[in-house]
Design an enzyme around this catalytic site. Sequence first.
Site, short mmCIF file in Angstrom:
data_model
loop_
_atom_site.label_atom_id
_atom_site.label_comp_id
_atom_site.label_asym_id
_atom_site.label_seq_id
_atom_site.Cartn_x
_atom_site.Cartn_y
_atom_site.Cartn_z
N GLN A 118 0.85 -1.20 0.00
CA GLN A 118 0.00 0.00 0.00
C GLN A 118 0.88 1.25 0.00
O GLN A 118 0.38 2.36 -0.11
CB GLN A 118 -0.88 0.02 1.25
CG GLN A 118 -1.80 -1.17 1.36
CD GLN A 118 -2.38 -1.28 2.76
OE1 GLN A 118 -3.41 -0.69 3.07
NE2 GLN A 118 -1.73 -2.04 3.61
N HIS A 146 -1.58 1.35 -4.23
CA HIS A 146 -2.00 2.75 -4.01
C HIS A 146 -1.17 3.72 -4.85
O HIS A 146 -1.18 4.92 -4.59
CB HIS A 146 -1.93 3.11 -2.52
CG HIS A 146 -3.00 2.43 -1.70
ND1 HIS A 146 -3.02 2.42 -0.33
CD2 HIS A 146 -4.10 1.73 -2.09
CE1 HIS A 146 -4.08 1.74 0.09
NE2 HIS A 146 -4.74 1.31 -0.95
N PRO A 245 3.79 -4.48 15.77
CA PRO A 245 3.94 -4.37 17.23
C PRO A 245 2.60 -4.12 17.93
O PRO A 245 2.50 -4.33 19.15
CB PRO A 245 4.89 -3.17 17.41
CG PRO A 245 4.85 -2.42 16.12
CD PRO A 245 4.47 -3.40 15.05
N GLU A 246 1.58 -3.72 17.17
CA GLU A 246 0.27 -3.42 17.77
C GLU A 246 -0.77 -4.43 17.31
O GLU A 246 -0.65 -5.02 16.24
CB GLU A 246 -0.22 -2.03 17.33
CG GLU A 246 0.75 -0.89 17.58
CD GLU A 246 0.87 -0.54 19.05
OE1 GLU A 246 -0.09 -0.83 19.80
OE2 GLU A 246 1.92 0.00 19.43
#
Length: 277
Positions: A118, A146, A245-246
């Site tokens: 993207q 994109h 990481p999230e």
Amino acid sequence: MSGDLQKEIARARDLLAGARRVVVLTGAGISAESGVPTFRGGGGLWRSFRAEDLATPQAFARDPRLVWEWYAWRRSLVSRCVPNAGHAALARFALERPAAPGASGGAPSIRTVTVVTQNVDGLHERAAREAAGASDPAPALPLEIHGSLFRDRCSRCGRGSPAPATVDTSRVETLPRCASCGALLRPAVIWFGEALEAGVVARAFSAARAADACLVVGTSTLVHPAASLPIVTLEHGGSVVEVNPEVTPLSELASVSVRQNAGDALPVLLAGEGLRV
Ligand code: OAD
């Protein structure tokens, strides 16, 4: 390193090592360690800028100079960045053609990798060319769903052109114009409310359908259709490995989530030794 993370890494390596067809979806997070800002979260571009003022066809029609100013700033920022260890590991992984185990114990076949990004920052392409050296970088070149910061296209006739080294954004009169029809050029990125290029999207979804494994790196998985790619792989019986990481909306569906930065995780997950058979 926690025991859980070690287990996740071992599981992710196994899934990737066993896959004959791999599709990789990347987002802004893979370039974060190169110094390219992400869009959401702390320091994200959409925290400081309004997308509707800068990244829509309406914004360009209203104030093309302002839109160009923002894109010229992003071009110059990204031009000073270099691919990181995550881009490099992924490029090497896509260029290697080791034999992967055959399905149901059958004959081994050559692994194929399709990288879908993207990102508009061109860092995958730079990493692919660096990793390939004198060889063909094509297997590691991404499908840029994109678009790209480093190409322009005409706002009227759609003709594409390479981006000039600099754009004078001081006045509307100095903005770049189409060599063919004279209308204003615009960056060849997809803006909110615009359709993606059908051929590129079709290739990405075809790779996702055929994939034994989808590796999803550094994306919040909030923007579709890109975010649907791993779902399509799951629906067709493949596995999904997430590196972020999230926690994201994809995390609960993913076969395994590795909670690490891409620059740390990818060299380990994709390192040759663990994956060669
Ligand atoms: P986001 O900014 O939405 O998400 C970035 C993700 O990267 C977050 O989930 C972070 O947790 C994660 N992340 C941050 N640092 C990381 C690191 N070092 N390693 C791995 N992951 C890390 O970016 P995208 O998901 O790419 O669209 O955004 C999707 C689209 O929304 C963009 O392509 C752009 C934007 O509006 C257009 O401009 C059309």
